[in-house]
Structure formats: structure tokens, C-alpha cells
Scaffold this active site. Structure first.
Site, PDB file in Angstrom:
ATOM      1  N   CYS A 102       0.900  -1.170   0.000  1.00 38.65           N
ATOM      2  CA  CYS A 102       0.000   0.000   0.000  1.00 38.65           C
ATOM      3  C   CYS A 102       0.927   1.205   0.000  1.00 38.65           C
ATOM      4  CB  CYS A 102      -0.877  -0.001   1.244  1.00 38.65           C
ATOM      5  SG  CYS A 102      -1.872  -1.480   1.417  1.00 38.65           S
ATOM      6  N   CYS A 103       1.491   1.512  -1.151  1.00 43.58           N
ATOM      7  CA  CYS A 103       2.721   2.317  -1.158  1.00 43.58           C
ATOM      8  C   CYS A 103       2.529   3.825  -1.327  1.00 43.58           C
ATOM      9  CB  CYS A 103       3.648   1.816  -2.248  1.00 43.58           C
ATOM     10  SG  CYS A 103       3.079   2.257  -3.901  1.00 43.58           S
ATOM     11  N   ALA A 104       1.409   4.260  -1.914  1.00 44.87           N
ATOM     12  CA  ALA A 104       1.313   5.678  -2.295  1.00 44.87           C
ATOM     13  C   ALA A 104       1.126   6.585  -1.074  1.00 44.87           C
ATOM     14  CB  ALA A 104       0.130   5.860  -3.250  1.00 44.87           C
ATOM     15  N   GLY A 137       6.398   7.404   0.406  1.00 40.30           N
ATOM     16  CA  GLY A 137       7.380   7.807   1.418  1.00 40.30           C
ATOM     17  C   GLY A 137       8.214   6.633   1.910  1.00 40.30           C
ATOM     18  N   ASP A 188      -0.181  -0.068  -5.289  1.00 40.58           N
ATOM     19  CA  ASP A 188      -1.268   0.699  -4.669  1.00 40.58           C
ATOM     20  C   ASP A 188      -2.512   0.526  -5.528  1.00 40.58           C
ATOM     21  OD1 ASP A 188      -1.274   3.049  -2.325  1.00 40.58           O
ATOM     22  OD2 ASP A 188      -2.943   3.202  -3.732  1.00 40.58           O
ATOM     23  N   ASP A 208      -4.891  -4.338  -6.509  1.00 41.02           N
ATOM     24  CA  ASP A 208      -5.453  -4.550  -5.174  1.00 41.02           C
ATOM     25  C   ASP A 208      -4.572  -5.561  -4.435  1.00 41.02           C
ATOM     26  OD1 ASP A 208      -6.945  -5.273  -2.955  1.00 41.02           O
ATOM     27  OD2 ASP A 208      -8.858  -5.098  -4.016  1.00 41.02           O
ATOM     28  N   CYS A 231      -1.570   4.348  10.823  1.00 38.43           N
ATOM     29  CA  CYS A 231      -1.464   5.611  11.560  1.00 38.43           C
ATOM     30  C   CYS A 231      -2.749   5.784  12.358  1.00 38.43           C
ATOM     31  CB  CYS A 231      -1.178   6.791  10.630  1.00 38.43           C
ATOM     32  SG  CYS A 231      -2.360   6.993   9.299  1.00 38.43           S
TER      33      CYS A 231
HETATM   34  C1  LIG Z   1      -1.494   4.861   4.612  1.00 33.68           C
HETATM   35  S1  LIG Z   1      -1.517   5.048   2.899  1.00 33.68           S
HETATM   36  C2  LIG Z   1       0.092   4.501   2.468  1.00 33.68           C
HETATM   37  C3  LIG Z   1       1.201   5.522   2.695  1.00 33.68           C
HETATM   38  C4  LIG Z   1       2.519   5.073   2.081  1.00 33.68           C
HETATM   39  N1  LIG Z   1       2.923   3.778   2.558  1.00 33.68           N
HETATM   40  C5  LIG Z   1       3.653   6.056   2.337  1.00 33.68           C
HETATM   41  O1  LIG Z   1       4.442   5.857   3.241  1.00 33.68           O
HETATM   42  O2  LIG Z   1       3.749   7.047   1.591  1.00 33.68           O
HETATM   43  C6  LIG Z   1      -2.507   3.692   2.420  1.00 33.68           C
HETATM   44  C7  LIG Z   1      -2.551   3.426   0.927  1.00 33.68           C
HETATM   45  O3  LIG Z   1      -3.221   2.189   0.712  1.00 33.68           O
HETATM   46  C8  LIG Z   1      -3.845   2.257  -0.549  1.00 33.68           C
HETATM   47  N2  LIG Z   1      -4.823   1.144  -0.586  1.00 33.68           N
HETATM   48  C9  LIG Z   1      -6.043   1.071  -0.024  1.00 33.68           C
HETATM   49  N3  LIG Z   1      -6.587  -0.151  -0.248  1.00 33.68           N
HETATM   50  C10 LIG Z   1      -5.686  -0.867  -0.949  1.00 33.68           C
HETATM   51  C11 LIG Z   1      -5.665  -2.176  -1.485  1.00 33.68           C
HETATM   52  N4  LIG Z   1      -6.683  -3.010  -1.324  1.00 33.68           N
HETATM   53  N5  LIG Z   1      -4.571  -2.579  -2.173  1.00 33.68           N
HETATM   54  C12 LIG Z   1      -3.519  -1.720  -2.353  1.00 33.68           C
HETATM   55  N6  LIG Z   1      -3.493  -0.461  -1.883  1.00 33.68           N
HETATM   56  C13 LIG Z   1      -4.548  -0.043  -1.174  1.00 33.68           C
HETATM   57  C14 LIG Z   1      -4.425   3.644  -0.581  1.00 33.68           C
HETATM   58  O4  LIG Z   1      -4.672   4.054  -1.919  1.00 33.68           O
HETATM   59  C15 LIG Z   1      -3.323   4.457   0.103  1.00 33.68           C
HETATM   60  O5  LIG Z   1      -2.465   5.009  -0.866  1.00 33.68           O
END
Ligand SMILES: C[S@@+](CC[C@H](N)C(=O)[O-])C[C@H]1O[C@@H](n2cnc3c(N)ncnc32)[C@H](O)[C@@H]1O
Length: 435
Positions: free
Chosen positions: A254-256, A259, A277, A303, A375
Site C-alpha cells: 500500500c505504497c502511495a 514515502g 497501490d 489490489d 497511523c
Molecule cells: C497509509 S496510505 C500509504 C502511505 C505510504 N505507505 C507512504 O508511506 O507514503 C494507504 C494506501 O493504501 C492504498 N490502498 C487502499 N486499499 C488498498 C488495497 N486493497 N490494495 C492496495 N493499496 C490499497 C491507498 O490508496 C493508500 O495510498
């Protein structure tokens, strides 16, 4: 032409509270209508302030008006909060706050209400007692919705008030030095040479630098060169706890906006990182961040809970699951979250987290480790989630995180403002089965 700051602030607060937009969408849109940086900063300060003190602003207004302004007049109701916030919490002279707010009412088509708005603001000035909330119900006294307060009281009988007060603070600006490009020592020296006061308060992590004052980060030394990234100190533990190495296959599921992906690659530039993501739009930021820092990862929009659609068959040595969550640990940074998040969202999020965790666990090599991160400060998303997972997965064992104050707790819960960090949760799981 530049717009009126108070008009934009009232509209922005209306968009968040009445239309459910997030501050991170509504504010930049409003700021784009302003020409200068001082006005943009003022707009941000007012919008953040109204979100932080909404119940008290509503309560003060209701003591001075028989009925709130409704329907097409709702933006003017928010303009009243904007005016009162300036009077009670900002150093703008009262006469300027009042006259600018009344002027803004005209632009919001509230010509007929200028007298009323003027009278309410003058009464706030004259009767400071209406802002005494010591004996008010908890949601007004602490400026949070009742359901968050109840969940915190249950989880933290000793600390719930401290958490709510921490959520009212302004968050400090943290940087992560890119150790690939410059040492923390040299970067600290560059900041000192530029007269920028800072500290390195995390003993175990000198690359985490906290600035004493908010700054335009694009003007800090080495922004273009990629010497640092903006990242809260709590989030900086993720890549470190994963203990990443150059030879490894690593999944950041879940990278976006990237960071933690970038941090992983700064620590292990040769590692084969898959950065996934679900939101293709958010992956643009990941690509930008990787490019700015000169790093490479395989970026996939998919996903994480459906590996059949994207997994290539190679088990991962390390997996980071920074799962979608309530974000209740970062309310000080995103004060609108408390109003946008609803109690019913929590079980939905818990179910998504559980699916991602269960599916990605199957992609972890024996002997590999998976770091679960949120978080959030809610046990349902953290300790309870991991306890349930451990009960169902005999091949998983929980590692004690060296920083956690009590080695017997399930994972490491950082509370907001502890060591000036964001509220965060980490659980480190290892897959049994390799000698
Ligand atoms: C807490 S943020 C991640 C922050 C990121 N790790 C960083 O450090 O910049 C959670 C992310 O999970 C993604 N997300 C939500 N459901 C997901 C899924 N089923 N599979 C992959 N990504 C998912 C969201 O789009 C969001 O970008």
C-alpha cells in the site's frame, strides 16, 4: 485576480463539513485562487483552526444567534466561524478581523446579513465568557466527535485526554535525510549554515530531523538534489524495522505516495522492490518521488488483497503493509479527519486490513518478515487485528520491537505527540518454517 481569503476559507470549510471533501483536496483548490504565499498560509491557518475548534465555534455562535444559517446561507454560517476563530485564536487585530469578515459576507452574497454578522462578532468580542467550555460536554470541551472520545476512553483510560489535547497541537515538520546522497551529520551542518534551527531527537535514528519552525520545503538545502524527504519521525521507523537488504525481494503493498518505498530503497538501493497501490492516480506521486530521489521500483496499480491479478510467483523476503486505516493517529496533521471519519467506517476498514494481511501473508517467504503498520490509535485496527491474525496463523510469530516500552504488548503503539511523533502502530511478524 486574487480572491478574498475569508471567502475562500468559509467555502473550503463548507466543502469539507457539508460536502465531505477532504482538506487535502479542498485546501489546495482554494489556495490556487490566491496569488501570494502569505495569503495561502493565512487560508491554511484559518481552515485548520476552524476544523480544530468546530464544536466550540458552533457553540459560541449558537449562544449569540437564535437560529443557525441554513441551506444556501450555510457558507455564511462557516464565515461566522472563520470570523470568530480569528478573534479568539489569531493575532489579527479585532477591528481588522471583523471588518474583513463583514466584507467577505458581501462577496458571499450575504449583503442583507452583514449587520447580523457584525453584531455576532462584536458580541464575541464583548462577552469572552461565551468561550468558557470547562463544564461543557466532552465533544465541545475537547473538540472531537463523541464516538472518537468514547473509543479513546475505552482504550486509554489514563491517556485519552492527553491524546485529544495532542490532536489540537500543530504538528512539527520532520525530514528524513537521504543517506544515499548525504550523511545526516552533513545535512544537519547544511541546515545550520542556512540558519535553520533543527534537532535530531530520535536516538536510534539520526536521519530523522525535526525543524523548529514550519518552512517551505522546496527552499530547504538540497531539495532539488534529493537530499531529504518530508516524513514524520514515526513513519521513518517502518523501513528501519523491516531490516531491508540489497539482495531481497520486497513488497510495499500500500505504497502511495511512496514515502516508505523511497526510504526502503535509500537503505537498500539494489533491492528488488514492488510498490503496489490500488489508486492509479496516487501512483503518480510515487513515480515523482522515486524520480526525484533517483530510485527504482516496479510500480503496479492493483489490489493487494487480490494477488492473483498481479503477483508474478516470486515470494517476498520482506513485506510492508502500511494499510488504509482510520488515520486517528494523525488528526493533529489532518484536523478534518475527525469530522470526515464515521464510526461505521471502522469495521469496514478492519475487514479490508484483514483481507490485505491474510492475502499478502501467503506471498512471504519462510523466514521472511512482514511489518504491519497503521497511523491509527484504535485497538480494533491494531492490537486486536494482529491478535486475531496470530490466532489463525500458526506459521506466524510476533517479534518484539526494540523501541516498544513494554515487550509484552502486541506490537508498538505510538500515541500522538509522544516524542513529538504522529500516532502510529507497528507489528512485526515473522514467517516460521526456515531453520
Ligand atoms: C497509509 S496510505 C500509504 C502511505 C505510504 N505507505 C507512504 O508511506 O507514503 C494507504 C494506501 O493504501 C492504498 N490502498 C487502499 N486499499 C488498498 C488495497 N486493497 N490494495 C492496495 N493499496 C490499497 C491507498 O490508496 C493508500 O495510498
Amino acid at each position: 485576480m486574487s480572491q478574498n481569503v475569508r471567502v475562500l476559507a468559509a467555502k473550503c470549510c463548507f466543502d469539507i463539513i457539508d460536502s465531505g471533501q477532504s482538506m487535502s483536496d479542498a485546501l489546495p483548490h482554494a489556495q490556487a485562487q490566491l496569488d501570494n504565499d502569505l495569503d495561502k498560509a493565512l487560508l491554511q491557518e484559518i481552515c485548520f483552526g476552524v476544523m480544530r475548534y468546530l464544536p466550540q465555534l458552533e457553540s459560541a455562535t449558537s449562544q449569540l444567534m437564535a437560529k443557525p444559517l441554513v441551506k444556501q446561507l450555510r457558507p455564511l454560517q462557516f464565515l461566522l466561524y472563520v470570523g470568530i476563530y480569528q478573534l479568539k485564536f489569531m493575532r489579527i487585530p479585532d477591528h481588522a478581523a471583523i471588518s474583513e469578515t463583514v466584507e467577505a459576507a458581501r462577496s458571499l452574497k450575504g449583503q442583507s446579513l452583514t449587520k447580523l454578522i457584525n453584531a455576532v462578532l462584536r458580541n464575541v468580542q464583548r462577552h469572552p465568557g461565551i468561550f468558557d467550555f470547562e463544564d461543557a460536554p466532552d465533544p465541545v470541551q475537547f473538540n472531537h466527535p463523541g464516538w472518537i472520545i468514547s473509543q479513546l476512553q475505552q482504550a486509554y483510560p489514563e491517556q485519552w485526554q492527553d491524546i485529544l489535547l495532542a490532536n489540537q497541537q500543530k504538528a512539527p515538520l520532520w525530514l528524513r535525510v537521504n543517506s544515499n546522497k548525504i550523511t545526516a551529520e552533513d545535512y544537519s551542518a547544511a541546515l545550520t549554515a542556512a540558519d535553520i534551527e533543527h534537532q535530531q531527537p530520535l536516538v536510534a535514528m539520526p536521519t530523522a530531523i525535526k525543524l523548529n519552525q514550519a518552512q517551505d520545503v522546496t527552499k530547504l538545502p538540497g531539495y532539488v538534489e534529493g537530499w531529504f524527504s518530508v516524513q514524520d519521525g514515526a513513519a521513518q521507523y517502518a523501513a528501519t524495522l523491516l531490516d531491508v537488504k540489497n539482495c531481497q525481494h520486497i513488497l510495499d503493498a500500500c505504497c502511495a505516495p511512496g514515502g516508505k518505498t523511497c526510504h526502503i530503497l535509500e537503505l537498500a538501493p539494489q533491492a528488488k522492490v514492488t510498490a503496489l497501490d490500488k489508486e492509479p492516480k496516487r501512483l503518480i506521486r510515487v513515480e515523482e518521488n522515486l524520480a526525484r530521489l533517483g530510485l527504482t521500483a516496479t510500480v503496479i496499480a492493483a489490489d493487494a488483497a487480490e494477488p492473483d491479478t498481479w503477483w508474478q510467483g516470486q515470494l517476498f523476503d520482506r513485506i510492508l503493509l502500511d494499510v488504509p486505516c482510520s488515520a486517528t493517529g494523525v488528526i493533529r496533521r489532518h484536523p478534518d479527519i475527525r469530522w470526515l471519519r464515521k464510526k461505521a467506517d471502522i469495521p469496514v476498514l478492519v475487514a479490508i486490513q484483514q483481507q490485505i494481511l491474510q492475502q499478502c501473508w501467503q506471498l512471504l517467504a519462510p523466514g521472511g518478515s512482514l511489518l504491519y503498520a497503521t497511523c491509527s490509535v484504535l485497538p480494533a485496527e491494531n492490537q486486536q487485528q494482529i491478535t486475531a491474525f496470530l490466532q489463525q496463523h500458526a506459521d506466524a510469530s510476533l517479534q518484539v520491537i526494540p523501541h516498544q516500552p513494554d515487550p509484552t504488548t502486541v506490537g508498538w503503539q505510538i500515541l500522538p505527540n509522544e516524542q513529538q511523533l504522529d500516532g502510529f502502530y507497528y507489528a512485526l511478524l515473522v514467517k516460521n518454517g526456515k531453520d
